[in-house]
Design a protein around this motif. Sequence first.
Motif, PDB file in Angstrom:
ATOM      1  N   GLY A  27       0.755  -1.238   0.000  1.00  0.00           N
ATOM      2  CA  GLY A  27       0.000   0.000   0.000  1.00  0.00           C
ATOM      3  C   GLY A  27       0.782   1.282   0.000  1.00  0.00           C
ATOM      4  N   GLU A  28       2.084   1.266  -0.256  1.00  0.00           N
ATOM      5  CA  GLU A  28       2.910   2.479  -0.371  1.00  0.00           C
ATOM      6  C   GLU A  28       2.755   3.409   0.834  1.00  0.00           C
ATOM      7  N   ASN A  29       2.599   2.836   2.018  1.00  0.00           N
ATOM      8  CA  ASN A  29       2.537   3.638   3.243  1.00  0.00           C
ATOM      9  C   ASN A  29       1.462   4.716   3.207  1.00  0.00           C
ATOM     10  N   GLY A  30       0.358   4.450   2.536  1.00  0.00           N
ATOM     11  CA  GLY A  30      -0.754   5.389   2.534  1.00  0.00           C
ATOM     12  C   GLY A  30      -0.549   6.616   1.672  1.00  0.00           C
ATOM     13  N   LEU A  31       0.464   6.611   0.807  1.00  0.00           N
ATOM     14  CA  LEU A  31       0.760   7.793  -0.017  1.00  0.00           C
ATOM     15  C   LEU A  31       0.032   7.769  -1.342  1.00  0.00           C
ATOM     16  N   SER A  32      -1.056   7.063  -1.408  1.00  0.00           N
ATOM     17  CA  SER A  32      -1.627   6.764  -2.715  1.00  0.00           C
ATOM     18  C   SER A  32      -2.690   7.726  -3.197  1.00  0.00           C
ATOM     19  N   ARG A  33      -3.119   8.684  -2.396  1.00  0.00           N
ATOM     20  CA  ARG A  33      -4.167   9.595  -2.857  1.00  0.00           C
ATOM     21  C   ARG A  33      -3.613  10.537  -3.922  1.00  0.00           C
ATOM     22  N   GLY A 320       2.834  -2.013 -10.869  1.00  0.00           N
ATOM     23  CA  GLY A 320       2.106  -0.939 -11.523  1.00  0.00           C
ATOM     24  C   GLY A 320       0.641  -1.253 -11.711  1.00  0.00           C
ATOM     25  N   ASN A 321       0.189  -2.328 -11.011  1.00  0.00           N
ATOM     26  CA  ASN A 321      -1.200  -2.786 -11.086  1.00  0.00           C
ATOM     27  C   ASN A 321      -1.607  -3.197 -12.494  1.00  0.00           C
ATOM     28  N   GLN A 322      -0.682  -3.921 -13.155  1.00  0.00           N
ATOM     29  CA  GLN A 322      -1.078  -4.687 -14.326  1.00  0.00           C
ATOM     30  C   GLN A 322      -2.015  -5.779 -13.812  1.00  0.00           C
ATOM     31  N   ALA A 323      -3.134  -6.000 -14.465  1.00  0.00           N
ATOM     32  CA  ALA A 323      -4.095  -6.938 -13.896  1.00  0.00           C
ATOM     33  C   ALA A 323      -4.950  -7.599 -14.965  1.00  0.00           C
ATOM     34  N   LEU A 324      -5.268  -8.859 -14.712  1.00  0.00           N
ATOM     35  CA  LEU A 324      -6.218  -9.620 -15.512  1.00  0.00           C
ATOM     36  C   LEU A 324      -7.156 -10.338 -14.543  1.00  0.00           C
ATOM     37  N   PHE A 325      -8.424  -9.959 -14.546  1.00  0.00           N
ATOM     38  CA  PHE A 325      -9.428 -10.587 -13.692  1.00  0.00           C
ATOM     39  C   PHE A 325     -10.267 -11.557 -14.513  1.00  0.00           C
ATOM     40  N   VAL A 326     -10.448 -12.748 -13.980  1.00  0.00           N
ATOM     41  CA  VAL A 326     -11.353 -13.739 -14.563  1.00  0.00           C
ATOM     42  C   VAL A 326     -12.512 -13.888 -13.580  1.00  0.00           C
ATOM     43  N   VAL A 327     -13.722 -13.524 -14.049  1.00  0.00           N
ATOM     44  CA  VAL A 327     -14.896 -13.491 -13.172  1.00  0.00           C
ATOM     45  C   VAL A 327     -15.968 -14.417 -13.757  1.00  0.00           C
ATOM     46  N   PRO A 328     -15.893 -15.711 -13.466  1.00  0.00           N
ATOM     47  CA  PRO A 328     -16.850 -16.649 -14.061  1.00  0.00           C
ATOM     48  C   PRO A 328     -18.306 -16.327 -13.748  1.00  0.00           C
ATOM     49  N   ALA A 329     -18.602 -15.842 -12.548  1.00  0.00           N
ATOM     50  CA  ALA A 329     -19.995 -15.548 -12.178  1.00  0.00           C
ATOM     51  C   ALA A 329     -20.605 -14.476 -13.062  1.00  0.00           C
ATOM     52  N   TRP A 330     -19.773 -13.620 -13.619  1.00  0.00           N
ATOM     53  CA  TRP A 330     -20.248 -12.570 -14.524  1.00  0.00           C
ATOM     54  C   TRP A 330     -19.957 -12.892 -15.982  1.00  0.00           C
ATOM     55  N   ASP A 331     -19.306 -14.043 -16.248  1.00  0.00           N
ATOM     56  CA  ASP A 331     -18.859 -14.385 -17.602  1.00  0.00           C
ATOM     57  C   ASP A 331     -18.042 -13.235 -18.185  1.00  0.00           C
ATOM     58  N   HIS A 383       1.719   9.347 -16.811  1.00  0.00           N
ATOM     59  CA  HIS A 383       2.667   8.260 -16.566  1.00  0.00           C
ATOM     60  C   HIS A 383       2.945   7.952 -15.102  1.00  0.00           C
ATOM     61  N   ARG A 384       2.357   8.698 -14.190  1.00  0.00           N
ATOM     62  CA  ARG A 384       2.710   8.482 -12.785  1.00  0.00           C
ATOM     63  C   ARG A 384       2.336   7.068 -12.344  1.00  0.00           C
ATOM     64  N   PHE A 385       2.950   6.637 -11.272  1.00  0.00           N
ATOM     65  CA  PHE A 385       2.732   5.295 -10.756  1.00  0.00           C
ATOM     66  C   PHE A 385       1.307   5.177 -10.204  1.00  0.00           C
ATOM     67  N   ILE A 386       0.592   4.124 -10.596  1.00  0.00           N
ATOM     68  CA  ILE A 386      -0.767   3.909 -10.103  1.00  0.00           C
ATOM     69  C   ILE A 386      -0.698   3.232  -8.742  1.00  0.00           C
ATOM     70  N   SER A 387      -1.260   3.873  -7.759  1.00  0.00           N
ATOM     71  CA  SER A 387      -1.171   3.372  -6.390  1.00  0.00           C
ATOM     72  C   SER A 387      -2.141   2.225  -6.146  1.00  0.00           C
ATOM     73  N   ARG A 388      -1.894   1.539  -5.065  1.00  0.00           N
ATOM     74  CA  ARG A 388      -2.782   0.455  -4.671  1.00  0.00           C
ATOM     75  C   ARG A 388      -4.169   0.993  -4.339  1.00  0.00           C
ATOM     76  N   ARG A 389      -4.224   2.112  -3.643  1.00  0.00           N
ATOM     77  CA  ARG A 389      -5.518   2.654  -3.256  1.00  0.00           C
ATOM     78  C   ARG A 389      -6.345   3.042  -4.480  1.00  0.00           C
ATOM     79  N   GLY A 390      -5.729   3.747  -5.420  1.00  0.00           N
ATOM     80  CA  GLY A 390      -6.451   4.144  -6.621  1.00  0.00           C
ATOM     81  C   GLY A 390      -6.944   2.950  -7.416  1.00  0.00           C
ATOM     82  N   PHE A 391      -6.113   1.916  -7.487  1.00  0.00           N
ATOM     83  CA  PHE A 391      -6.502   0.702  -8.208  1.00  0.00           C
ATOM     84  C   PHE A 391      -7.632  -0.015  -7.478  1.00  0.00           C
TER      85      PHE A 391
END
Length: 403
Positions: A27-33, A320-331, A383-391
């Motif tokens: 969580g980057e020590n809460g610096l994510s806002r 950098g919060n690269q992400a791939l979500f697989v949500v079978p309940a929502w197809d 280009h700034r770093f995407i924080s955990r909180r924002g993501f």
Amino acid sequence: MKRNTALWVSGSVVFVVLGLTYLVMTGENGLSRSSAPARALDITRMNDETAESLGWRSDGLDAVFNHAAWLSTDSFTIVTKDEVVGAFGALEKPYATHSMRKSFLSALIGQHLGSGPGQINPDATLQELGISDTPSPLEPKQKRATVLNLIKSVSGINHAAAASGGLQEDIDKRLGHLENEPGTIWAYNNWDYNALTTIFEQHVGMGIAEAFDVGIAEPTGMEDFDISFVSYIADESVSMHKAAAFRMSARDLVRFGQLYLNEGLANDRQVLPASWVERTAKDFTETGDNGLRWAHGYLWWVPGPDTGLPEGTFWAWGLGNQALFVVPAWDTVIVHQSDTSEFLKRFLPMIQKDGMTGEAALEQLILSCREPDNRKSEYCIEHRFISRRGFNQLISLIGKARI
């Protein structure tokens, strides 16, 4: 599918980069806002009536994409029942996926399970497979760990690894410095994943790049993948085992996610065993954390019940919060990518030349985008770093957008 020689790279720079993993995960020590202005995005959205028929509220989707405009996201898409609900960015452009590599490795292993030639026995021990390490060898108890222990991140092995970096503090806390009984303690441990890479290549007889190209990219119809997008991160001073890193486009990540969504089927072909896909969603270990990293299994993360995502969801994550979500309940498959190259151009010199710690460098970069003179700079907007909180807020809004 394009075919070039896979690129081999020194791990010294990327080793530092991936050392951010634990810092970002906690969580980057809460610096994510963020206080950067919103961006103007060219968003593609299906009409409201069709979106609602697929289970999405129009005003909820508005909130999702409005929030994305405040982030530095480069590509983002939501695909339900093979229909693009909404998207923006260059979906054909490959970006570094960082730790998402582990989920790709999991798929390759799932394709080659067995006890015959060119296959991997999940119950085989490291001793039976002839796996140790240099310059520091494994201890006898560590060699009793099985392939399945590595896949489930419960080998109990605390050993220096390439691309480990900032993970070591958490590994030490979970595993200690004595030998552990294999299969008893979970830890997010790059040694396990790098050793799996060695095991795969030795026993299947193909490099990771070729195996992914032939076994997954081609049968799923990936449009952009090239074997040159796979590179190796090595640090022979600590371990002989390398990490295989990937770059991939958003639309190819969608196809990878749909492979899991469709129980291993792609274009009427069983690309992954359905039983392997089922294990991914069900056979996991709780991590002791809350939120999106509530559990982990088969090199995928499992979100907790407080995230707004339905049971059975699993996801791949990278720096950098690269992400791939697989949500079978929502197809549904959800892809989020951010180009970390501009961030790294600033971050790495702060580490290598200025001698700053990763935490201090990241803190300075986050705070710099709150300064009035910097807020409207190209870097802070695009280009700034995407924080955990924002993501996390983005994912929460996605959950609230469902009917």
